[in-house]
Design a protein around this motif. Structure first.
Motif, PDB file in Angstrom:
ATOM      1  N   LEU A 130      -2.700 -17.902   4.090  1.00  0.00           N
ATOM      2  CA  LEU A 130      -3.627 -16.796   4.281  1.00  0.00           C
ATOM      3  C   LEU A 130      -3.686 -16.411   5.763  1.00  0.00           C
ATOM      4  O   LEU A 130      -3.737 -15.228   6.111  1.00  0.00           O
ATOM      5  N   MET A 131      -3.621 -17.416   6.639  1.00  0.00           N
ATOM      6  CA  MET A 131      -3.617 -17.152   8.076  1.00  0.00           C
ATOM      7  C   MET A 131      -2.429 -16.283   8.475  1.00  0.00           C
ATOM      8  O   MET A 131      -2.551 -15.400   9.335  1.00  0.00           O
ATOM      9  N   LEU A 132      -1.268 -16.495   7.855  1.00  0.00           N
ATOM     10  CA  LEU A 132      -0.090 -15.688   8.171  1.00  0.00           C
ATOM     11  C   LEU A 132      -0.329 -14.213   7.866  1.00  0.00           C
ATOM     12  O   LEU A 132       0.186 -13.335   8.561  1.00  0.00           O
ATOM     13  N   SER A 133      -1.105 -13.942   6.832  1.00  0.00           N
ATOM     14  CA  SER A 133      -1.457 -12.554   6.532  1.00  0.00           C
ATOM     15  C   SER A 133      -2.472 -12.016   7.541  1.00  0.00           C
ATOM     16  O   SER A 133      -2.383 -10.867   7.983  1.00  0.00           O
ATOM     17  N   LEU A 134      -3.416 -12.850   7.942  1.00  0.00           N
ATOM     18  CA  LEU A 134      -4.460 -12.411   8.869  1.00  0.00           C
ATOM     19  C   LEU A 134      -3.896 -12.106  10.254  1.00  0.00           C
ATOM     20  O   LEU A 134      -4.341 -11.145  10.910  1.00  0.00           O
TER      21      LEU A 134
END
Length: 267
Positions: A130-134
């Protein structure tokens, strides 16, 4: 589903045994160690410290492909080629979490994915993916003016630096900004340095104690900064994600997939 595990005696291997044991949709059917390892024949549950599970550790050359539906590999780059070759030879899907692969090994992985389904990710944590998307969203909004730094910390035994996850974060940001990470990454600063080049992406690495894994993407502008941080407190986080990926991979066609596919996240 019958799941096989390469490198049962490794740090992640033992945690994967625990994760598979607690999962109701997968069964650990095969766990490999080196053919000459004194651990051949040892019960995997005893190896992981969770009591007997009835599955002994086996040498790679002794296992039958009929015993597994999918394999999981979180070993070291030195074992990567032989493990991948076994999966290709026996047409078995594989989830790969080995980090520190060379460019040649990544080419081998891509070639294998033309024949079998492969999930390959630098990190199997739901939170990290999810961090990679953020960080992509942050790069779109702040990348034109903010300085970007990536900080990561891991335990003293980790061999590759920066971590595969830190590099994945850097690639995600650089790709969003139209930069080539191989050209704009800065991996260390020492002594008197020139003013910071805004187009660079900096990396800072810590290796200490038993830190499981911490990653921060820092977007710093004049007057404000945004920090996106993920901290892992247990390797079970990664192991559960890998088991989830193995279950998802069953029945897929040949190809290279990532955790963004498994979790249906923006890529």
């Amino acid at each position: 589903m019958k799941v096989g595990l390469f490198g049962a005696n490794g740090r992640m291997g033992r945690v994967l045994i625990e994760a598979l044991n607690e999962n109701n949709d997968a069964t650990l059917s095969v766990a490999t160690v080196r053919d000459d390892s004194p651990l051949v024949g040892i019960d995997v549950g005893e190896l992981a410290g969770i009591g007997k599970l009835g599955t002994p550790c086996s040498g790679l050359s002794l296992i039958s492909p009929d015993e597994v539906d999918v394999m999981i590999d979180f070993t070291l780059p030195a074992a990567f080629e032989s493990n991948l070759a076994w999966c290709v030879a026996h047409n078995k899907p594989v989830v790969i979490g080995t980090t520190g692969l060379s460019a040649q090994q990544l080419d081998s992985l891509a070639a294998a994915a033309e024949k079998i389904p492969v999930v390959f990710a630098a990190n199997y944590s739901v939170g990290v993916n999810l961090m990679l998307s953020l960080v992509k969203q942050a790069a779109r909004a702040l990348g034109k003016t903010a300085d970007i730094e990536i900080l990561e910390a891991h335990h003293r035994f980790k061999q590759d630096a920066p971590s595969g996850t830190a590099m994945a974060i850097g690639e995600a940001i650089a790709g969003e900004l139209g930069r080539d990470l191989s050209e704009c990454a800065v991996y260390g600063r020492e002594g008197k340095t020139p003013p910071r080049d805004h187009n660079t992406i900096g990396f800072a690495t810590v290796r200490a104690g038993d830190v499981v894994g911490e990653h921060t993407a820092l977007f710093a502008d004049i007057g404000e900064r945004l920090e996106i941080t993920h901290k892992a407190s247990s390797r079970l986080t990664f192991a559960r994600g890998a088991v989830h990926a193995a279950i998802w991979l069953s029945g897929r066609g040949a190809g290279q997939y990532g955790m963004h596919d498994v979790l249906s996240l923006e890529h």
